[in-house]
Design a protein around this motif. Structure first.
Motif, PDB file in Angstrom:
ATOM      1  N   ARG A   1      62.915  -1.988  10.105  1.00  0.00           N
ATOM      2  CA  ARG A   1      63.944  -2.723   9.363  1.00  0.00           C
ATOM      3  C   ARG A   1      63.474  -4.127   9.014  1.00  0.00           C
ATOM      4  O   ARG A   1      63.692  -4.612   7.895  1.00  0.00           O
ATOM      5  CB  ARG A   1      65.228  -2.804  10.192  1.00  0.00           C
ATOM      6  CG  ARG A   1      65.972  -1.483  10.324  1.00  0.00           C
ATOM      7  CD  ARG A   1      67.358  -1.698  10.906  1.00  0.00           C
ATOM      8  NE  ARG A   1      67.873  -0.435  11.413  1.00  0.00           N
ATOM      9  CZ  ARG A   1      67.829  -0.057  12.686  1.00  0.00           C
ATOM     10  NH1 ARG A   1      67.271  -0.856  13.586  1.00  0.00           N
ATOM     11  NH2 ARG A   1      68.303   1.111  13.051  1.00  0.00           N
TER      12      ARG A   1
ATOM     13  N   GLU B   1      63.041  -5.457   5.148  1.00  0.00           N
ATOM     14  CA  GLU B   1      63.792  -6.600   4.627  1.00  0.00           C
ATOM     15  C   GLU B   1      62.861  -7.632   4.006  1.00  0.00           C
ATOM     16  O   GLU B   1      63.142  -8.187   2.937  1.00  0.00           O
ATOM     17  CB  GLU B   1      64.612  -7.232   5.765  1.00  0.00           C
ATOM     18  CG  GLU B   1      65.806  -6.377   6.199  1.00  0.00           C
ATOM     19  CD  GLU B   1      66.485  -6.935   7.433  1.00  0.00           C
ATOM     20  OE1 GLU B   1      66.078  -8.040   7.885  1.00  0.00           O
ATOM     21  OE2 GLU B   1      67.406  -6.279   7.949  1.00  0.00           O
TER      22      GLU B   1
ATOM     23  N   THR C   1      66.360   3.041   6.061  1.00  0.00           N
ATOM     24  CA  THR C   1      67.825   3.009   6.100  1.00  0.00           C
ATOM     25  C   THR C   1      68.405   4.385   6.379  1.00  0.00           C
ATOM     26  O   THR C   1      69.426   4.525   7.070  1.00  0.00           O
ATOM     27  CB  THR C   1      68.369   2.466   4.765  1.00  0.00           C
ATOM     28  OG1 THR C   1      67.814   1.169   4.530  1.00  0.00           O
ATOM     29  CG2 THR C   1      69.888   2.371   4.787  1.00  0.00           C
TER      30      THR C   1
ATOM     31  N   ASP D   1      71.783   5.395   8.237  1.00  0.00           N
ATOM     32  CA  ASP D   1      72.824   5.403   7.202  1.00  0.00           C
ATOM     33  C   ASP D   1      72.338   6.270   6.036  1.00  0.00           C
ATOM     34  O   ASP D   1      71.846   5.765   5.024  1.00  0.00           O
ATOM     35  CB  ASP D   1      73.106   3.973   6.738  1.00  0.00           C
ATOM     36  CG  ASP D   1      74.267   3.887   5.742  1.00  0.00           C
ATOM     37  OD1 ASP D   1      74.758   4.954   5.320  1.00  0.00           O
ATOM     38  OD2 ASP D   1      74.655   2.767   5.386  1.00  0.00           O
TER      39      ASP D   1
ATOM     40  N   SER E   1      73.444   5.313   2.294  1.00  0.00           N
ATOM     41  CA  SER E   1      72.782   4.138   1.724  1.00  0.00           C
ATOM     42  C   SER E   1      71.303   4.408   1.492  1.00  0.00           C
ATOM     43  O   SER E   1      70.716   3.957   0.499  1.00  0.00           O
ATOM     44  CB  SER E   1      72.957   2.931   2.640  1.00  0.00           C
ATOM     45  OG  SER E   1      74.315   2.576   2.759  1.00  0.00           O
ATOM     46  N   GLY E   2      70.695   5.146   2.408  1.00  0.00           N
ATOM     47  CA  GLY E   2      69.282   5.489   2.232  1.00  0.00           C
ATOM     48  C   GLY E   2      69.052   6.319   0.996  1.00  0.00           C
ATOM     49  O   GLY E   2      68.094   6.100   0.245  1.00  0.00           O
TER      50      GLY E   2
END
Length: 965
Positions: free
Chosen positions: A772, A776, A801, A805, A808-809
């Motif tokens: 993550r 980012e 992601t 999730d 969202s991924g």
């Protein structure tokens, strides 16, 4: 040393100086068989001991091995078995298995009758199961299975050759015996039914098809392949005609807006020929209009055949590059392999699944290569068509030659009416009127016009050149200046080109000579850029180029990229010879290279600053010139400018070069690595990066290390580091890859790219917190990088992601794929879609997965992305298992497991697929799963993908029916 020959295609056979020798059953026989399994390569003592004694090792294994070797040498000869540091090997022997493979390979590109003969000789070498009584021994099992598979493939190929050569009865006998042992080899069933049909046994052909369908469903729970279903329909209709594929419009090729005069009959003949024959060749002298006739025919052929059209212009293609040029036009990215044969296989595989009308223009200088490729396509791609233009026929018995002669010219003394209506005179009049609208062929000038056409011998190109001069002079003046010796001369067209050339002023001649250096068409800016580097040039290119267009020596046309120019092939050859005669070839070639270096350097600098689609379009548009410049620099030994060009190209990250350009980039680096220096380090690094991208991590690491050691500037050092990081990732060494990427992450230009890859590495290693963080950083850095790098960052963020999730991924992955398509980042687009497909399948979003998978199969087939294909097939097996289509799931899981290029499951996938295998075995039974695996081993990957397309289409239909649509 005695002459040794061994037979392993059956019981072990040993001949020493032509006389049979008996090797008694037992340890000596096992030892010799093990050595022959690895013929030509050393076998370690431990491996031989394991083969000879298995679980019953003697007290002193090395001593016992030496005893057996000594006894075997008494049979074969003292020097028959060599000893070295790596072990033991048979020296200088002939093995029938090697002969078999050589004959099979020769047959792959031979014509039908010769292929049948070669395969017949190959199959005659077999006397029983490979390696005889040791076929099931652990040391021989894999080799025996490989040879047995090749044997059945050879039987199928020979049967196909017999059908093609007009001997369907013989093919049917051959296949019936094969199918009694291998009942589920679908291609053999297809050939058998085809052979029966053409042997006049149509009723039996249909019965065999229906019997196979029933058995396949009853025993394995599978439907026949789409190919067999299509065949059944054509047998029922009593016509084995080519399958008509849905096709897009014809491609832009030549400007055919000018009147097509005097070729109506030839056009009709050509359309009929190509419609009925797999290979058609338009022959005729230079300038007679072969290319124009082919261009005029493709719209009618597209309408009649229903096939997409692919045009390959071979005039600028050098020897050894034909297959790659064709692959590039088809949009293929074949798997790694040196030499043209693997590329031909990929072309044939693709055209077998997605037939095309393939137009190969100007083939005379690469005739043998074209003949080999066309023959392979004709034999193995039933629905494809090949249209060739060449001054000479290919020399294939299967080709239909369409000879094209000059236009009809009026006979001396013929009537005014006859002269006015002749094709050559009508063409002359049309071309003059395009430049001088008031012109007309009249009673007052028709005699002179007819004489011009006679002196041009009816050759359309010569007539057009003469017409261009008539636009600024009267016919009588042009006639007076055409050399009289052209009539009946051997250099007729060249003489007309020379005549037109001599009417140019010196600046126009110099420009035309220099323009011959371009590999393809060009813009006026490109011409000006080239001439800016030509020593001594000071002219204004624009007006001079316009004069060359007016003289019909340069052709102007409009394209999506704007105004473009090109030289007619005969003019290009003539101007190139003039360049050589004046001694300016080397200087002009260097100027071309300098211009190309300037162009790619500007594109590299713009890569992170301008719209990604624009930047990629610019690089793709000049790639032919890049390849030409590199080839010329390599031939001249100019590695420094070549390295500057390839390094600039490599730094346009996520752009996929053509096959030919990829190979040139690698060649530049390999030449540089032979004598590494700072000024070629960038070229070595570019080659290392390309090798890593195409799946050769060992070679990539070697060149990357050399480049890094030779580099003295941060730019080439960064590229070398990137190459080493990518190579380590493809090699599965994630820790080493992360080390290199962490170093790159400290460089501002690579912050986004490096963190994107670090995010993926951590994700694969189940370090989600680290993944993550890197994702980012990559997304934050994306706006300062290229659009392609931004798409790559979104893809990695989607993978990360999706772990926590999925919704969202999925959105991130879909966005990444869409942006990658827009900017031409091919590899990013396909991996993003495969990741999205996996996410949809595992999230239970089956309707979306099915819709995505249908297009993804087509995309991956075209790109030759076999690594992603293997992953896709596993995921398809998961989807089918969840929809209780157990047999289909077993089929695709077996296909993925048997694909050499498919990546092995890692992390959580290992347990996931172990559980799936257990479920399939429980549902179907171990014996059925084993039979399906055996069947799949004989199915070509193209047919696997066709079945995948059909399966996904069936799932879509089932979903629509359930929804009442």
């Amino acid at each position: 040393m005695p002459e040794l020959r061994f037979g392993v295609l059956g019981e072990l056979e040993v001949l020493v100086d032509g006389r049979e020798r008996v090797v008694p059953p037992g340890r000596r026989r096992a030892l010799l068989t093990c050595l022959l399994v690895h013929a030509g390569f050393p076998v370690s003592a431990d491996a031989l001991i394991e083969a000879v004694w298995r679980d019953d090792s003697p007290q002193d294994p090395p001593k016992a091995l030496r005893t057996v070797l000594s006894r075997l040498r008494t049979v074969l000869g003292r020097d028959a078995i060599e000893t070295g540091p790596a072990g033991y090997r048979i020296a200088g022997a002939t093995v029938d298995a090697e002969e078999f493979e050589v004959l099979v390979e020769r047959a792959r590109t031979a014509e039908a009758r010769l292929a049948g003969d070669l395969l017949g000789r190959a199959l005659a070498l077999w006397r029983g199961p490979a390696y005889g009584e040791y076929a099931d021994a652990p040391f021989a099992t894999t080799a025996a299975m490989r040879l047995d598979q090749l044997r059945w493939d050879a039987v199928e190929s020979r049967a196909g050759a017999l059908v093609h050569a007009g001997e369907p009865g013989a093919a049917a006998v051959l296949l019936e015996g094969m199918l009694s042992e291998q009942p589920f080899r679908e291609h053999a069933v297809e050939l058998f039914v085809t052979a029966l049909y053409h042997a006049g046994r149509q009723t039996e052909a249909l019965e065999r098809l229906r019997a196979y369908r029933a058995r396949l469903g009853a025993e394995l729970g599978l439907d026949p392949s789409p190919e067999l279903e299509s065949l059944e329909a054509r047998v029922l209709g009593h016509v084995l005609a080519p399958v008509r594929a849905e096709a897009p419009g014809v491609p832009e090729w030549l400007d055919t807006s000018t009147a097509f005069v005097g070729r109506e009959d030839e056009l009709a003949d050509l359309v009929a020929a190509v419609s009925e024959n797999r290979i058609s060749v338009v022959t005729g002298p230079g300038g007679v209009g072969k290319t124009r006739l082919a261009a005029e025919s493709i719209a009618a052929l597209h309408a009649r055949l229903g096939l997409p059209v692919a045009v390959v212009e071979l005039a600028p293609v050098t020897a050894g590059r034909v297959a790659m040029a064709v692959a590039d036009v088809l949009g293929l990215r074949p798997a790694t392999g040196s030499g043209p044969v693997p590329v031909v296989d990929d072309i044939v595989e693709y055209l077998g699944a997605a037939p095309r009308l393939l137009v190969l223009d100007n083939c005379e200088h690469v005739r043998d290569e074209v003949a080999s490729l066309a023959s392979a396509i004709a034999r193995r791609c039933r629905a494809a068509r090949v249209l060739v233009t060449s001054r000479r026929r290919l020399g294939l018995t299967s080709e239909l030659v369409v000879p094209l002669g000059p236009l009809r010219v009026p006979a001396p003394g013929s009537s005014v009416g006859e002269q006015s209506t002749s094709a050559s005179v009508r063409l002359f009049g049309d071309r003059v009127r395009r430049l001088r609208s008031a012109f007309a062929v009249t009673d007052a000038n028709v005699v002179e016009v007819a004489e011009v056409c006679r002196r041009c011998e009816g050759l359309p190109l010569a007539i057009e050149l003469a017409a261009s001069r008539t636009a600024t002079a009267d016919v009588r003046g042009v006639l007076a200046r055409i050399p009289g010796e052209i009539v009946g001369g051997s250099g007729r067209l060249r003489a007309v080109v020379a005549w037109s050339y001599q009417l140019l002023d010196s600046a126009q001649q110099a420009l035309l000579d220099s323009l011959s250096i371009f590999a393809g068409d060009f813009s006026s800016d490109a011409a000006a850029g080239l001439m800016a580097h030509v020593p001594g040039w000071s002219g204004d290119v624009g007006p001079l180029l316009a004069e060359l267009v007016e003289s019909s020596l340069v052709v102007h046309h409009e394209s999506a990229e704007g105004s473009r120019y090109r030289l007619l092939e005969m003019v290009r050859i003539f101007a190139g010879h003039r360049l050589e005669e004046t001694g300016r070839t080397a200087a002009t070639g260097s100027a071309h290279g300098a211009w190309v270096r300037d162009v790619v350097t500007r594109i590299r600098d713009d890569w992170p600053r301008v719209d990604g689609a624009v930047a990629a379009g610019r690089l793709t548009g000049c790639s032919a010139e890049v390849g030409s410049a590199l080839r010329r620099a390599l031939d001249a030994g100019e590695l420094v400018p070549a390295s500057e060009i390839t390094h600039a190209v490599a730094r346009c990250l996520h752009w996929t070069p053509s096959l030919a350009l990829r190979d040139l980039v690698i060649e530049v680096g390999q030449r540089g690595a032979a004598a590494p220096a700072p000024d070629v380090a960038g070229g070595i690094a570019a080659a290392a990066f390309s090798l890593g991208e195409q799946g050769e991590p060992a070679n990539a690491r070697r060149l990357g290390t050399i480049a890094l050691e030779a580099s003295r500037d941060p730019d080439s050092g960064a590229t070398a580091t990137l190459a080493l990081a990518v190579a380590a990732m493809y090699a599965g060494d994630l820790a080493d890859s992360a080390r290199w990427f962490r170093g790159l992450a400290r460089l501002p230009a690579f912050t986004g790219e490096a963190n994107t890859s670090l995010a993926l590495i951590d994700c694969y290693s189940d370090d989600l917190a680290g993944a993550r963080e890197h994702a980012e950083i990559a997304l934050v850095a994306a706006p300062s990088g290229s659009d392609a790098s931004a798409a790559f960052a979104r893809y990695a963020a989607g993978e990360v992601t999706a772990r926590t999730d999925p919704s969202s991924g999925a959105a991130l992955l879909a966005d990444a794929a869409s942006e990658a398509d827009r900017v031409g980042a091919e590899q990013v687009g396909r991996v993003a879609r495969v990741a999205l497909f996996a996410l949809l399948v595992r999230a239970g979003r089956h309707a979306e997965a099915i819709d995505l998978g249908s297009g993804l199969v087509v995309r991956l087939r075209r790109l030759g992305a076999w690594t992603q294909v293997g992953t896709l097939l596993r995921l398809l097996a998961e989807l089918l298992a969840e929809t209780t289509r157990w047999s289909d799931a077993a089929f695709f899981l077996a296909a993925a497991r048997g694909a050499a290029t498919a990546p092995r499951p890692v992390g959580q996938d290992i347990e996931r697929y172990r559980r799936l295998e257990a479920v399939l075995s429980d549902r179907l039974g171990a014996r059925v799963v084993e039979q399906i695996e055996t069947m799949v081993a004989a199915v070509p990957r193209a047919q696997v993908l066709t079945r995948a397309e059909r399966t996904l289409t069936a799932l879509q239909a089932d979903r629509s029916a359930a929804a009442g649509i």
